[in-house]
Design an enzyme around this catalytic site. Structure first.
Site, PDB file in Angstrom:
ATOM      1  N   GLU A 106      18.049 -68.618  21.111  1.00  0.00           N
ATOM      2  CA  GLU A 106      18.692 -69.571  20.203  1.00  0.00           C
ATOM      3  C   GLU A 106      19.349 -68.787  19.074  1.00  0.00           C
ATOM      4  OE1 GLU A 106      15.248 -70.374  20.689  1.00  0.00           O
ATOM      5  OE2 GLU A 106      15.554 -72.048  22.077  1.00  0.00           O
ATOM      6  N   TYR A 118      26.012 -61.371  21.667  1.00  0.00           N
ATOM      7  CA  TYR A 118      25.422 -61.914  22.899  1.00  0.00           C
ATOM      8  C   TYR A 118      26.495 -62.162  23.962  1.00  0.00           C
ATOM      9  CZ  TYR A 118      21.344 -62.697  19.921  1.00  0.00           C
ATOM     10  OH  TYR A 118      20.286 -62.526  19.079  1.00  0.00           O
TER      11      TYR A 118
HETATM   12  C1  LIG Z   1      23.328 -59.320  14.905  1.00  0.00           C
HETATM   13  C2  LIG Z   1      23.003 -57.874  14.525  1.00  0.00           C
HETATM   14  C3  LIG Z   1      21.642 -57.478  15.132  1.00  0.00           C
HETATM   15  C4  LIG Z   1      24.100 -56.935  15.090  1.00  0.00           C
HETATM   16  O1  LIG Z   1      23.713 -55.598  14.820  1.00  0.00           O
HETATM   17  P1  LIG Z   1      24.788 -54.464  14.508  1.00  0.00           P
HETATM   18  O2  LIG Z   1      24.099 -53.146  14.646  1.00  0.00           O
HETATM   19  O3  LIG Z   1      25.477 -54.726  13.224  1.00  0.00           O
HETATM   20  O4  LIG Z   1      25.825 -54.687  15.701  1.00  0.00           O
HETATM   21  P2  LIG Z   1      26.783 -53.623  16.367  1.00  0.00           P
HETATM   22  O5  LIG Z   1      27.412 -52.752  15.343  1.00  0.00           O
HETATM   23  O6  LIG Z   1      26.076 -52.949  17.501  1.00  0.00           O
HETATM   24  O7  LIG Z   1      27.893 -54.603  16.981  1.00  0.00           O
HETATM   25  C5  LIG Z   1      27.594 -55.288  18.180  1.00  0.00           C
HETATM   26  C6  LIG Z   1      28.564 -56.427  18.388  1.00  0.00           C
HETATM   27  O8  LIG Z   1      28.265 -57.469  17.455  1.00  0.00           O
HETATM   28  C7  LIG Z   1      29.483 -58.082  17.047  1.00  0.00           C
HETATM   29  N1  LIG Z   1      29.709 -57.806  15.640  1.00  0.00           N
HETATM   30  C8  LIG Z   1      29.081 -56.863  14.876  1.00  0.00           C
HETATM   31  N2  LIG Z   1      29.523 -56.923  13.600  1.00  0.00           N
HETATM   32  C9  LIG Z   1      30.455 -57.898  13.572  1.00  0.00           C
HETATM   33  C10 LIG Z   1      31.276 -58.461  12.535  1.00  0.00           C
HETATM   34  N3  LIG Z   1      31.217 -58.001  11.266  1.00  0.00           N
HETATM   35  N4  LIG Z   1      32.093 -59.502  12.857  1.00  0.00           N
HETATM   36  C11 LIG Z   1      32.166 -59.981  14.109  1.00  0.00           C
HETATM   37  N5  LIG Z   1      31.391 -59.500  15.139  1.00  0.00           N
HETATM   38  C12 LIG Z   1      30.572 -58.473  14.869  1.00  0.00           C
HETATM   39  C13 LIG Z   1      30.584 -57.475  17.892  1.00  0.00           C
HETATM   40  O9  LIG Z   1      30.671 -58.202  19.095  1.00  0.00           O
HETATM   41  C14 LIG Z   1      30.006 -56.098  18.176  1.00  0.00           C
HETATM   42  O10 LIG Z   1      30.564 -55.536  19.320  1.00  0.00           O
HETATM   43  P3  LIG Z   1      31.547 -54.254  19.180  1.00  0.00           P
HETATM   44  O11 LIG Z   1      30.638 -53.125  18.844  1.00  0.00           O
HETATM   45  O12 LIG Z   1      32.172 -54.117  20.520  1.00  0.00           O
HETATM   46  O13 LIG Z   1      32.521 -54.600  18.091  1.00  0.00           O
HETATM   47  C15 LIG Z   1      22.981 -57.666  12.976  1.00  0.00           C
HETATM   48  O14 LIG Z   1      24.188 -58.181  12.441  1.00  0.00           O
HETATM   49  C16 LIG Z   1      21.808 -58.332  12.271  1.00  0.00           C
HETATM   50  O15 LIG Z   1      20.745 -57.735  12.106  1.00  0.00           O
HETATM   51  N6  LIG Z   1      22.013 -59.596  11.832  1.00  0.00           N
HETATM   52  C17 LIG Z   1      20.974 -60.340  11.116  1.00  0.00           C
HETATM   53  C18 LIG Z   1      19.904 -60.819  12.051  1.00  0.00           C
HETATM   54  C19 LIG Z   1      20.464 -61.773  13.072  1.00  0.00           C
HETATM   55  O16 LIG Z   1      21.288 -62.629  12.786  1.00  0.00           O
HETATM   56  N7  LIG Z   1      19.958 -61.621  14.324  1.00  0.00           N
HETATM   57  C20 LIG Z   1      20.339 -62.495  15.436  1.00  0.00           C
HETATM   58  C21 LIG Z   1      19.448 -63.689  15.447  1.00  0.00           C
HETATM   59  S1  LIG Z   1      19.838 -64.786  16.776  1.00  0.00           S
END
Ligand SMILES: CC(C)(COP(=O)(O)OP(=O)(O)OC[C@H]1O[C@@H](n2cnc3c(N)ncnc32)[C@H](O)[C@@H]1OP(=O)(O)O)[C@@H](O)C(=O)NCCC(=O)NCCS
Length: 149
Positions: A106, A118
């Protein structure tokens, strides 16, 4: 940047609790992670380690042949560097190796960053849980079919 993805150990809990507080408006308390590690036979957690520091984690519950992702988070100052990608890939690979056929989660309707992550790995929207979160925000339900190994 050499990120190591590995299974969680109890010494990681302090870092995970800190990251959880940074990442979520209703963070899981420390006790929940202790229960996950010590008592929940369905739970599997991995962490991302960089220069011997835990900078992210992800978890899944194995329910029959389904993997239910519980949480995935990256430390704020390390976001946007591919660590989320590596954690999700790690979780998917682990699930596939264990014969998990489908994965689900979710995600908040407003959480476009996580939804992008995702979708990139083949998760597809399958429905909505209205007012799922404590603040009444809807959850989007997503599923993915894993490869057979
Ligand atoms: C979601 C989360 C885990 C992503 O981690 P991250 O290390 O920043 O992500 P990455 O740098 O590996 O990016 C992975 C993908 O996420 C998306 N993404 C990352 N940052 C983004 C941004 N600022 N805007 C849009 N998409 C983004 C892209 O699809 C990206 O793919 P790409 O590398 O081909 O561009 C992180 O933002 C986080 O900890 N968020 C808070 C907790 C949360 O919301 N968890 C999910 C609960 S369901």
């Amino acid at each position: 940047m050499e990120v190591n993805i590995r299974t969680i150990i109890e010494e990681d809990i302090d870092s995970i609790v800190e990251i959880e507080k940074e990442a979520f408006s209703n963070p899981w308390p420390r006790e929940s992670f202790i229960v996950e590690l010590q008592d929940n036979l369905l739970a599997r957690y991995i962490v991302a380690e960089l220069d011997k520091k835990v900078v992210g984690y992800a978890g899944v519950w194995f329910i029959l042949d389904e993997g239910h992702i519980t949480n995935i988070a990256v430390r704020r100052s390390y976001k946007g560097q591919g660590i989320g990608n590596q954690l999700l890939e790690g979780l998917i690979t682990y699930c596939e190796l264990k014969g998990i056929r489908h994965m689900t989660l979710e995600v908040r309707r407003s959480n476009y960053i996580a939804q992008n992550l995702y979708k990139k790995y083949g998760f597809v929207e399958y429905g909505i849980r209205p007012k799922y979160y404590q603040d009444n925000e809807d959850a989007i339900i997503m599923w993915r079919s894993n490869k057979k190994r």
